[in-house]
Motif scaffolding. Structure first.
Motif, PDB file in Angstrom:
ATOM      1  N   VAL A  97      13.122 -12.770 -16.323  1.00  0.00           N
ATOM      2  CA  VAL A  97      12.331 -11.421 -16.287  1.00  0.00           C
ATOM      3  C   VAL A  97      11.446 -11.787 -15.067  1.00  0.00           C
ATOM      4  O   VAL A  97      10.957 -12.561 -14.732  1.00  0.00           O
ATOM      5  N   LEU A  98      11.442 -10.615 -14.289  1.00  0.00           N
ATOM      6  CA  LEU A  98      10.606 -10.512 -13.061  1.00  0.00           C
ATOM      7  C   LEU A  98       9.370  -9.484 -13.505  1.00  0.00           C
ATOM      8  O   LEU A  98       9.828  -8.469 -13.876  1.00  0.00           O
ATOM      9  N   GLU A  99       8.274 -10.077 -13.316  1.00  0.00           N
ATOM     10  CA  GLU A  99       6.987  -9.055 -13.338  1.00  0.00           C
ATOM     11  C   GLU A  99       6.802  -8.507 -11.981  1.00  0.00           C
ATOM     12  O   GLU A  99       6.707  -9.412 -10.949  1.00  0.00           O
ATOM     13  N   LEU A 100       6.794  -7.171 -11.757  1.00  0.00           N
ATOM     14  CA  LEU A 100       6.344  -6.657 -10.310  1.00  0.00           C
ATOM     15  C   LEU A 100       5.043  -5.964 -10.463  1.00  0.00           C
ATOM     16  O   LEU A 100       5.146  -4.846 -11.046  1.00  0.00           O
ATOM     17  N   SER A 101       4.131  -6.504  -9.716  1.00  0.00           N
ATOM     18  CA  SER A 101       2.666  -5.752  -9.611  1.00  0.00           C
ATOM     19  C   SER A 101       2.903  -4.712  -8.581  1.00  0.00           C
ATOM     20  O   SER A 101       3.148  -5.045  -7.294  1.00  0.00           O
ATOM     21  N   CYS A 102       3.123  -3.386  -8.881  1.00  0.00           N
ATOM     22  CA  CYS A 102       3.199  -2.193  -7.868  1.00  0.00           C
ATOM     23  C   CYS A 102       1.856  -2.444  -6.973  1.00  0.00           C
ATOM     24  O   CYS A 102       1.825  -2.017  -5.697  1.00  0.00           O
ATOM     25  N   GLU A 103       0.706  -2.616  -7.708  1.00  0.00           N
ATOM     26  CA  GLU A 103      -0.441  -2.553  -6.826  1.00  0.00           C
ATOM     27  C   GLU A 103      -0.208  -3.593  -5.526  1.00  0.00           C
ATOM     28  O   GLU A 103      -0.467  -3.468  -4.415  1.00  0.00           O
ATOM     29  N   ARG A 104      -0.040  -4.975  -5.996  1.00  0.00           N
ATOM     30  CA  ARG A 104       0.156  -5.733  -4.788  1.00  0.00           C
ATOM     31  C   ARG A 104       1.181  -5.718  -3.738  1.00  0.00           C
ATOM     32  O   ARG A 104       0.999  -5.919  -2.740  1.00  0.00           O
ATOM     33  N   LEU A 105       2.123  -5.018  -4.414  1.00  0.00           N
ATOM     34  CA  LEU A 105       3.451  -4.846  -3.389  1.00  0.00           C
ATOM     35  C   LEU A 105       3.009  -3.747  -2.635  1.00  0.00           C
ATOM     36  O   LEU A 105       3.352  -3.768  -1.391  1.00  0.00           O
ATOM     37  N   PHE A 106       2.154  -2.665  -3.047  1.00  0.00           N
ATOM     38  CA  PHE A 106       1.689  -1.527  -2.243  1.00  0.00           C
ATOM     39  C   PHE A 106       0.709  -2.014  -1.247  1.00  0.00           C
ATOM     40  O   PHE A 106       0.812  -1.796   0.146  1.00  0.00           O
ATOM     41  N   MET A 107      -0.160  -3.170  -1.630  1.00  0.00           N
ATOM     42  CA  MET A 107      -0.866  -3.667  -0.369  1.00  0.00           C
ATOM     43  C   MET A 107      -0.177  -4.437   0.550  1.00  0.00           C
ATOM     44  O   MET A 107      -0.567  -4.271   1.682  1.00  0.00           O
ATOM     45  N   ARG A 108       0.693  -5.222   0.059  1.00  0.00           N
ATOM     46  CA  ARG A 108       1.788  -5.946   1.268  1.00  0.00           C
ATOM     47  C   ARG A 108       2.392  -4.847   2.072  1.00  0.00           C
ATOM     48  O   ARG A 108       2.617  -5.084   3.186  1.00  0.00           O
ATOM     49  N   TYR A 109       3.077  -3.651   1.344  1.00  0.00           N
ATOM     50  CA  TYR A 109       3.689  -2.728   2.170  1.00  0.00           C
ATOM     51  C   TYR A 109       2.747  -2.138   3.267  1.00  0.00           C
ATOM     52  O   TYR A 109       3.106  -1.866   4.115  1.00  0.00           O
ATOM     53  N   HIS A 110       1.428  -2.122   2.761  1.00  0.00           N
ATOM     54  CA  HIS A 110       0.463  -1.123   3.557  1.00  0.00           C
ATOM     55  C   HIS A 110       0.196  -1.967   4.890  1.00  0.00           C
ATOM     56  O   HIS A 110       0.055  -1.529   5.829  1.00  0.00           O
ATOM     57  N   ASP A 111      -0.055  -3.437   4.295  1.00  0.00           N
ATOM     58  CA  ASP A 111      -0.329  -4.239   5.745  1.00  0.00           C
ATOM     59  C   ASP A 111       0.910  -4.351   6.541  1.00  0.00           C
ATOM     60  O   ASP A 111       0.764  -4.491   7.590  1.00  0.00           O
ATOM     61  N   ALA A 112       2.261  -4.301   5.767  1.00  0.00           N
ATOM     62  CA  ALA A 112       3.254  -4.292   6.809  1.00  0.00           C
ATOM     63  C   ALA A 112       3.229  -3.386   7.658  1.00  0.00           C
ATOM     64  O   ALA A 112       4.163  -3.439   8.895  1.00  0.00           O
ATOM     65  N   CYS A 113       2.781  -2.078   7.075  1.00  0.00           N
ATOM     66  CA  CYS A 113       2.992  -0.861   8.054  1.00  0.00           C
ATOM     67  C   CYS A 113       1.765  -0.718   9.064  1.00  0.00           C
ATOM     68  O   CYS A 113       1.441   0.160   9.625  1.00  0.00           O
ATOM     69  N   SER A 114       0.689  -1.537   8.702  1.00  0.00           N
ATOM     70  CA  SER A 114      -0.496  -1.478   9.516  1.00  0.00           C
ATOM     71  C   SER A 114      -0.671  -2.198  10.708  1.00  0.00           C
ATOM     72  O   SER A 114      -0.468  -3.413  11.048  1.00  0.00           O
ATOM     73  N   GLU A 115      -1.214  -1.399  11.829  1.00  0.00           N
ATOM     74  CA  GLU A 115      -1.405  -2.185  12.977  1.00  0.00           C
ATOM     75  C   GLU A 115      -2.579  -3.124  12.792  1.00  0.00           C
ATOM     76  O   GLU A 115      -2.445  -4.485  13.616  1.00  0.00           O
ATOM     77  N   ALA A 116      -3.582  -2.777  11.898  1.00  0.00           N
ATOM     78  CA  ALA A 116      -4.666  -3.812  11.896  1.00  0.00           C
ATOM     79  C   ALA A 116      -4.174  -5.197  11.412  1.00  0.00           C
ATOM     80  O   ALA A 116      -4.446  -6.103  11.988  1.00  0.00           O
ATOM     81  N   ALA A 117      -3.245  -5.175  10.281  1.00  0.00           N
ATOM     82  CA  ALA A 117      -3.081  -6.326   9.734  1.00  0.00           C
ATOM     83  C   ALA A 117      -1.924  -7.035  10.769  1.00  0.00           C
ATOM     84  O   ALA A 117      -1.804  -8.478  10.926  1.00  0.00           O
ATOM     85  N   GLN A 118      -1.272  -6.077  11.447  1.00  0.00           N
ATOM     86  CA  GLN A 118      -0.205  -7.057  12.374  1.00  0.00           C
ATOM     87  C   GLN A 118      -0.832  -7.560  13.549  1.00  0.00           C
ATOM     88  O   GLN A 118      -0.350  -8.675  13.903  1.00  0.00           O
TER      89      GLN A 118
END
Lengths: 132, 716
Positions: free
Chosen positions: A33-54
């Motif tokens: 089973v894979l548990e997927l935290s949408c909250e944490r995935l969202f944060m990583r997605y957000h950072d991947a799109c973010s100039e600040a994080a990049q």
């Protein structure tokens, strides 16, 4: 963790745990089973799109121009993030989607939903916990 | 321009977590207990410079309850941000090219207090006992404590290639540069003045001794550590351990003070992580107060040689400073000194060499480069003003930086700060035009100084979410080091959404549950992350207007990653400080009888903590001016004070009433025009006190701190 892999006994095949198995902590064969935290995935997605994080802005404020120096280090891209999700999904039979409320709408929701749908079409079981 | 009143912002607002903090419900790092958790302690070098010849941990390992011992022989973990960042974010290329990489434990030890071993045990007492059983033999090396001696010919080499610190490209270059034409500036001058100023090393001295709790879930590290920047700490730790950023989760919910040097990781984070990985259980490394003193950082000490050219009409035509900063044996931060920019003079030269010594490592401390820099240049200019027969306030108004065609500000209020401060302080009545001329042993004097501090904008991130029932949640990667950032972020969201503050919750201090944040340093939290909160809240409000408030399990999510700029304009906060002191020329004691500040920090979002920030910073600045100095026994290389005892921090009895006025403006940038507050108050406090002491006794004090012995020597 964004992704957490578990092995759980399948409820429909589960038999009472023997005393011996319990004492020896033996794990019966079960579903992966894979548990997927949408909250944490969202944060990583957000950072991947973010100039600040990049850019990982300099944490040193007293040197003029320090924040403008390229770091030679980039956060994983959105594609890399979803590649990782797909790799994780390839190794399991069930996906438990946690904090589904974070899927919301927009590109993130579409991208995640596409992976979940593809997993489901391959015969994977998708379960959701209450939205958070 | 003045600011319009707002509903939430601008109102005195207690911290949103005040109840948790004062009732003890707030969970600080050491309050966390995990099943099977071990405790670790660090053994430190007792010599200032040596090679470890032999280290025997067998007796410690044999002590019942000890689970593991770690040394340079067992673990070679780079501690990059502790040694090579020198003012820049630590990166892979940086790590690859450096020739001065520090490790968590080093065979070559370079200061008293350097970690040489660590023990993990079932409880902290056994860990401490085990440290005493570790046998170490050193091959001692010559050491050097003074920055001037460290760069002299024949000085002991702390690093191969000499004691001038490397920059991120392995160059031994001074920090600084030139503007205008320095020689032309001096040629134009009618008089040239030269002076040397020196400042001492000061410990940050946070209340909470540091600790780090690590545990692993598979290949993911979860690190609880009191950091000012969860994102930067995550990045640093991932670099050191060879992980991807997302394999590290950094959590910091509450911390007992930051003061600047916690925006990044520490060696004890790496020790905790390595123990936890090796042993498969959570491990907490705890630093004692002494450890915290020896094994963290403080403000770098400096030597600054100034040369200033002035025309007979009082116009400064040239400023030159050459200096050295004592960084200890590793370059954790830059070693820069600042302050020259506040003068209009266009012909300048600055060259500051960061120098290695065998003292404890220097790092960032509230406005890292400023109080020592402003002390020197402000004292220098104050001295010039007296020598030119000009009132220091008039000299300031004549020579302060002003907007020009090539130097544009988003707004400008320096003149207003100085003029308002002089009037409120009653400068003309309190200032003595003939320094030291007062009758009697108790001499009274007044001094002033003025400053500006960058209120920069930059990229950051925030997420705001609406759920049913009119609840809103702000997600920001701040950790709230003291100024009340959680409250400010919540207020910004409430104001923008036009909802009560009580309907806003906040998720903070967790790199997995929050978006990237620049962290809390450089007084950038409000201007950068706060701006992102406003942008995200505006987006959420648009969504609500279009789709209505969510119901049931529905939520609305808005995120923002703005990267605003000022289009080439300077964005600065301005300030002026005025102090009156009484100097007892028989006892050498200095008493501050009045302290008044005027600050322009844009719109004040929450006046209550803003005033606290100014007051707290001034108190630290007065401490730097009059008391604080980590003294060393130069024969042994040992620091003489390793905790609050003897450290001479100010107490309530030493602190005068500090009056402050904010000139509120909205320059149209930043979150509702907010600028910086956290560091502004400390920048000119040492200079203001030093200038007041001069006015009282008529002798210029050029070496901080201005202690009794120095006063008595000056007036003898």
């Amino acid at each position: 963790m964004t992704f957490r892999q578990l092995t759980v006994a399948e409820p429909e095949r589960a038999e009472p745990v023997s005393r011996r198995d319990f004492l020896t902590m033996r794990v019966s064969e079960g579903r992966r089973v894979l548990e997927l935290s949408c909250e944490r995935l969202f944060m990583r997605y957000h950072d991947a799109c973010s100039e600040a994080a990049q850019r990982q802005v300099s944490n040193h404020e007293d040197v003029p121009g320090a924040a403008d120096v390229p770091l030679g280090f980039a956060m994983p891209s959105v594609d890399a993030l979803f590649d990782e999700l797909e790799r994780q999904l390839a190794g399991v039979e069930e996906l438990r989607v946690l904090e589904r409320g974070w899927l919301g709408s927009g590109a993130f929701a579409r991208d995640v939903a596409a992976r979940i749908d593809a997993f489901s079409e391959r015969g994977g079981i998708v379960a959701s916990e209450a939205a958070a | 321009m003045a600011v319009d009143p707002m509903k939430t912002l601008g109102q005195d607002t207690p911290r949103v977590d005040a109840y948790e903090r004062v009732t003890g419900r707030a969970t600080y790092n050491r309050d966390i207990k995990l099943p099977g958790m071990l405790y670790a302690r660090v053994l430190r070098s007792t010599v200032p410079h040596a090679m470890v010849r032999r280290i025997d941990t067998s007796k410690a390992e044999a002590l019942p309850g000890v689970r593991a011992v770690m040394t340079h022989e067992t673990h070679k973990i780079p501690y990059g941000s502790g040694s090579i960042s020198g003012g820049r974010q630590y990166s892979d290329p940086h790590k690859d090219i450096t020739t001065r990489l520090r490790y968590t434990f080093n065979e070559h030890v370079r200061y008293v207090g350097e970690p040489v071993a660590a023990v993990a045990a079932v409880n902290r007492h056994i860990a401490e006992e085990a440290l005493q059983l570790i046998e170490i033999e050193y091959d001692e090396l010559p050491f050097v404590m003074d920055v001037e001696e460290a760069v002299a010919a024949g000085a002991p080499e702390i690093w191969e290639g000499g004691n001038i610190a490397h920059d991120s490209e392995n160059r031994q270059q001074p920090i600084g540069g030139q503007t205008g034409d320095l020689q032309a500036g001096f040629s134009e001058a009618d008089q040239i003045f030269e002076e040397r100023f020196t400042t001492a090393f000061i410990q940050d001295a946070q209340l909470e001794p540091r600790s780090s709790l690590a545990h692993w879930e598979g290949d993911k590290l979860i690190l609880h550590t009191p950091t000012q920047g969860v994102s930067n700490c995550r990045h640093d730790t991932a670099r050191d351990l060879g992980l991807e950023d997302h394999q590290v989760q950094v959590v910091c919910k509450y911390m007992g003070g930051g003061f600047g040097d916690k925006n990044g990781n520490y060696y004890f984070d790496l020790i905790a992580a390595a123990f936890a990985r090796d042993l498969g259980v959570p491990v907490m490394v705890e630093l004692s107060r002494k450890d915290d003193w020896l094994g963290t950082h403080g403000r770098w000490h400096t030597v600054q040689d100034y040369r200033v050219g002035v025309k007979d009409d009082g116009t400064v035509t040239a400023i030159e400073v050459n200096g050295k900063s004592g960084m200890g044996p590793y370059l954790r931060r830059s070693g820069n000194v600042s302050g020259m920019d506040v003068y209009a003079c266009e012909n300048t030269s600055k060259a500051i060499l960061p120098v290695h010594t065998n003292r404890m490592v220097s790092g960032n401390f509230r406005a890292p480069a400023y109080p020592q820099g402003y002390f020197a240049i402000s004292s220098m200019m104050d001295d010039v003003a007296y020598k030119m027969g000009v009132d220091p306030v008039q000299f300031a108004l004549k020579n302060m930086v002003r907007p020009t065609e090539t130097k544009q500000f988003t707004n400008y209020a320096l003149d207003q700060c100085i003029a308002m401060g002089a009037e409120q302080f009653d400068w003309q009545r309190r200032w003595n035009p003939n320094p030291g001329s007062a009758e009697g042993p108790i001499k009274r004097g007044a001094g002033m100084s003025f400053m500006m501090f960058n209120a920069r904008l930059g990229a950051s991130s925030a997420i705001v979410r609406a759920a049913s029932g009119g609840r809103y949640t702000v997600y920001v990667g701040v950790t709230d080091i003291g100024p009340g950032a959680k409250t400010t972020m919540s207020m910004l969201a409430a104001e923008t959404l036009d909802v009560p503050l009580s309907s806003v919750d906040i998720v903070w201090g967790d790199s997995d549950r929050c978006p990237y944040s620049v962290g809390e340093s450089g007084s950038r939290c409000t201007t950068m992350t706060g701006f992102a909160v406003v942008e995200a809240a505006r987006d959420l409000k648009r969504q609500i207007d279009e789709r209505g408030l969510p119901t049931g399990d529905d939520v609305l999510i808005a995120s923002a990653t703005p990267a605003p700029s000022t289009n080439g304009k300077l964005r600065e906060g301005f300030g002026a400080h005025f102090a009156e002191v009484e100097v007892d020329t028989q006892l050498g004691d200095v008493r501050v009888t009045k302290y008044l500040t005027v600050h322009e920090s844009g719109r004040i979002l929450n006046p209550l903590p803003a005033l606290d920030q100014i007051r707290g910073a001034v108190i630290q600045g007065i401490g730097q001016a009059l008391k604080e100095d980590v003294l060393y026994d130069t024969n042994t290389g040992h620091p003489l004070m390793t905790g609050y005892y003897f450290a001479r921090h100010l107490t309530h009895l030493d602190v005068p009433e500090i009056e402050n006025t904010f000139i509120e403006t909205d320059d149209g940038y930043g979150p509702y025009g907010a600028k910086t507050v956290g560091e502004s108050g400390i920048i000119i406090a040492p200079a203001t006190i030093a200038n007041a002491v001069y006015n009282a006794i008529g002798v210029r004090m050029k070496d901080l701190p201005i202690t009794r012995d120095k006063i008595l020597e000056a007036v003898a």
